[in-house]
Write an enzyme that holds these catalytic residues in place. Structure first.
Site, PDB file in Angstrom:
ATOM      1  N   HIS A  40       0.859  -1.183   0.000  1.00 16.68           N
ATOM      2  CA  HIS A  40       0.000   0.000   0.000  1.00 16.68           C
ATOM      3  C   HIS A  40       0.899   1.239   0.000  1.00 16.68           C
ATOM      4  O   HIS A  40       1.250   1.798   1.042  1.00 16.68           O
ATOM      5  CB  HIS A  40      -0.899  -0.020   1.234  1.00 16.68           C
ATOM      6  CG  HIS A  40      -1.858   1.142   1.314  1.00 16.68           C
ATOM      7  ND1 HIS A  40      -3.151   1.064   0.867  1.00 16.68           N
ATOM      8  CD2 HIS A  40      -1.700   2.402   1.794  1.00 16.68           C
ATOM      9  CE1 HIS A  40      -3.754   2.217   1.075  1.00 16.68           C
ATOM     10  NE2 HIS A  40      -2.895   3.054   1.639  1.00 16.68           N
ATOM     11  N   ASP A  49      -2.246 -10.077   1.078  1.00 20.28           N
ATOM     12  CA  ASP A  49      -1.382  -9.247   0.241  1.00 20.28           C
ATOM     13  C   ASP A  49      -2.248  -8.483  -0.760  1.00 20.28           C
ATOM     14  O   ASP A  49      -2.300  -8.790  -1.956  1.00 20.28           O
ATOM     15  CB  ASP A  49      -0.358 -10.124  -0.475  1.00 20.28           C
ATOM     16  CG  ASP A  49       0.687  -9.308  -1.222  1.00 20.28           C
ATOM     17  OD1 ASP A  49       0.699  -8.072  -1.054  1.00 20.28           O
ATOM     18  OD2 ASP A  49       1.490  -9.900  -1.964  1.00 20.28           O
ATOM     19  N   GLU A  78       0.646  -1.684   4.456  1.00 16.32           N
ATOM     20  CA  GLU A  78       1.250  -0.341   4.444  1.00 16.32           C
ATOM     21  C   GLU A  78       2.491  -0.296   5.331  1.00 16.32           C
ATOM     22  O   GLU A  78       2.459  -0.712   6.482  1.00 16.32           O
ATOM     23  CB  GLU A  78       0.256   0.721   4.907  1.00 16.32           C
ATOM     24  CG  GLU A  78       0.800   2.133   4.749  1.00 16.32           C
ATOM     25  CD  GLU A  78      -0.245   3.204   5.013  1.00 16.32           C
ATOM     26  OE1 GLU A  78      -0.097   4.321   4.471  1.00 16.32           O
ATOM     27  OE2 GLU A  78      -1.206   2.934   5.759  1.00 16.32           O
TER      28      GLU A  78
END
EC number: 3.2.1.4
Length: 605
Positions: free
Chosen positions: A499, A547, A556
């Site tokens: 992310h 994932d 993230e």
């Protein structure tokens, strides 16, 4: 001829052996000497005897030759067997080594690269992240010179002073303790450059050239474009909308954390006297700004400084910041502050709350406890500081006890990951700091030649702390039920859908706006750019991991997470030199004079 004496007596003279190697000569050594006592009248009998003996010796020699052949064959077979066994052992060793996820040095090199990928502003020539470029070169306010530079916090393009300050503080702490390791690994200049990039920016978030300040910049964002919103998916290089800084006038926790960052960095850069003094001056300004807002009694609530990084309290930051400022300046007023029972009472530092054992950007208790324990372990303060330092040391020991699996302070997943945030998302950032503290404390008590510490009546070896630290970092690097490394680029199996705006949008000279970038956020294809060294948020409390790019709770990365990972990895890395640097931390602390004797105990009739 001369030969060296194999027992160490030096060269000695020996006679040369006969050159012949015939079987006749060899057989001669087996025959008994001729009996000459009976004279010549026994010649025939001797001849007959010799014939018999020769026949007998022929048989014996035949047997010996057969035995010799068997021995030769046996030796050959044994040699071949040894070679096979050695090759098998080497293959097994190679297999174990190659499949091991414990290469902390490789992971450390990669984890430091993440900070290069997070840089904002005009990048240095050696930044070596091919898909990053200059970005947000117009950041600033009308009343500040510039807010260009610093680090993007996570997968977005926002810059937050609070987590960035904590990340720089922890990186500085790791350098102060393990500078020799960094240098041996060829990363000392790199990590110092990372810290300076952060502290240079922090110095621009307030007026560091005056004698007092009235505000600091808490964050730099883009208004409705990128303020806590995933609806604007854009590379930092493509941002062209105005970005101003949010100024904070009442944020003691933020200011104290910023003071910690500058004070700790001043020790890292102690050889650069001018810059180190600039950092100390800035830290002093920030800490005075923090304490003045709350008055002598330190009464108040949480910081209203940022919607995303809003500290739940400021007492721990006062304890943390005051400790670092004492180490950076040697000014006893800071030590008197942090050992003041009134401050500690308000701060509730000595409560047995398990959350006080968890070091994070929002809770500095465990870090401050260990930092103050260092003073007690290596310096003899005596009265009036010893009483509080001893209590802080006791808190550190309790923290270390809470990390051990024999205690129930924190649960663990089935795969062995300690749940320091009680099963909530993004667990890894807390785990890496616990691993760092555990290994660091183990090195502290090694340095004073202590074999361990007590948890109640039970004594535990330093090995237990190292085992805890290693098992947690090993889990992160791949020894987990998913068999995945949560550090991007480490091993063959790592997250592919991180992310992160910059990593997920192609570096193809096409400018994608907020909305245009959404197709890259939503695609199921792997990121076109590998953000090497980024530690993602991590699995859930059941060891499961998704994932997927849109779920930041799994994928993230963040500044604070990677700073803790770097600190833990350098602490755990092996090689020479090992252990901590006992003295650099105290370079500014003057020699202590003999303390006055404690007051007499009250008289009881």
């Amino acid at each position: 001829m001369r030969k060296d004496d194999k027992w160490g007596g030096g060269p000695v003279e020996i006679e040369a052996e006969p050159a012949t190697t015939s079987d006749e000569v060899k057989q001669g050594w087996l025959l008994k000497p001729e009996n000459k006592e009976n004279g010549g009248h026994n010649h025939e009998r001797n001849i007959d005897g010799k014939k018999k003996k020769r026949r007998m010796m022929s048989k014996i020699l035949g047997s010996l030759v057969s035995i010799r052949s068997l021995v030769v064959v046996g030796v050959a077979i044994l040699g071949a067997l040894i070679i096979v066994l050695v090759k098998i052992a080497q293959r097994n060793h190679h297999h174990l080594h190659s499949s091991s996820p414990h290469n902390y040095t490789t992971a450390l090199h990669q984890a430091l690269l993440f900070f290069n990928a997070q840089r904002s502003g005009k990048l240095p020539k050696d930044n070596n992240v091919s898909w990053r470029g200059d970005s947000c070169l117009a950041d600033g306010n009308s009343n500040t010179k510039t807010l260009v530079g610093g680090y993007y916090d996570a997968g977005d393009a926002s810059k937050f002073s609070f987590p960035a300050s904590f990340a720089m503080t922890m990186l500085s702490w790791s350098v102060i303790e393990y500078s020799a390791k960094y240098e041996a690994l060829g990363e000392l200049d790199h990590v110092k450059g990372i810290i300076k990039w952060g502290t240079d920016y922090l110095l621009n978030t307030f007026n560091s050239s005056v004698h007092s300040i009235a505000n600091v910049v808490a964050d730099v964002r883009g208004g409705d474009h990128d303020a806590n919103s995933h609806d604007c998916w854009i590379r930092p290089e493509d941002i062209d909308h105005p970005r101003t800084g949010q100024e904070c006038y009442n944020c003691p926790a933020l200011a104290a954390e910023m003071a910690s960052a500058l004070a700790s960095a001043s020790i890292v850069f102690k050889d650069n006297i001018k810059y180190s003094q600039k950092l100390v001056h800035g830290a002093d300004l920030l800490f005075k700004f923090a304490t003045k807002q709350q008055g002598a009694k330190y009464a108040g609530g949480a910081d209203p400084s940022s919607p995303l990084y809003n500290s739940t309290g400021f007492w721990d930051e006062f304890l943390w910041g005051g400790s670092w400022l004492y180490l950076a300046t040697g000014n006893l007023s800071y030590l008197q502050l942090v050992t003041n029972p009134d401050l500690v009472g308000h701060e509730r530092a000595l409560w047995t709350d398990p959350d006080n054992r968890v070091l994070s950007w929002d809770n500095k208790h465990a870090g401050a406890f260990l930092l103050l324990s260092r003073l007690r372990l290596f310096l003899s303060y005596g009265y009036p500081y010893e009483q509080m330092l001893k209590k802080f040391h006791s808190q550190t020991e309790d923290t270390m006890c809470s990390y051990l699996p024999v205690f129930s302070s924190f649960r663990r997943t089935k795969g062995g990951l300690i749940q320091l945030n009680h099963g909530r998302p993004k667990p890894l950032q807390y785990v890496v700091y616990a691993a760092f503290l555990a290994q660091l404390y183990s090195d502290y008590i090694d340095a004073i030649s202590a074999p361990g510490w007590y948890c109640g009546p039970t004594f535990y070896s330093n090995v237990e702390l190292r085992r805890f630290a290693r098992t947690q970092i090993d889990y992160i690097l791949g020894k987990n039920p998913q068999g995945i490394s949560y550090v991007v680029g480490f091993s063959e199996h790592f997250p592919q859908h991180v992310h992160h705006r910059g990593a997920s949008i192609p570096h193809n000279k096409i400018k994608y706006g907020c909305k245009g970038g959404l197709k890259w956020r939503n695609t199921r294809t792997p990121n076109p750019n590998t953000i090497v060294g980024a530690m993602v948020a991590g699995p859930d409390k059941h060891d499961n991991f998704q994932d997927v790019r849109f779920n930041y709770n799994y994928t993230e990365p963040s500044l604070v997470g990677n700073a803790g990972l770097v600190a833990a990895l350098v602490a755990l890395s092996s090689g020479t030199p090992a252990g901590i640097d006992k003295n650099s931390m105290f370079y500014a602390v003057p020699p202590l004079t003999s303390p006055p004797p404690p007051p007499p105990s009250p008289w009881i009739p």
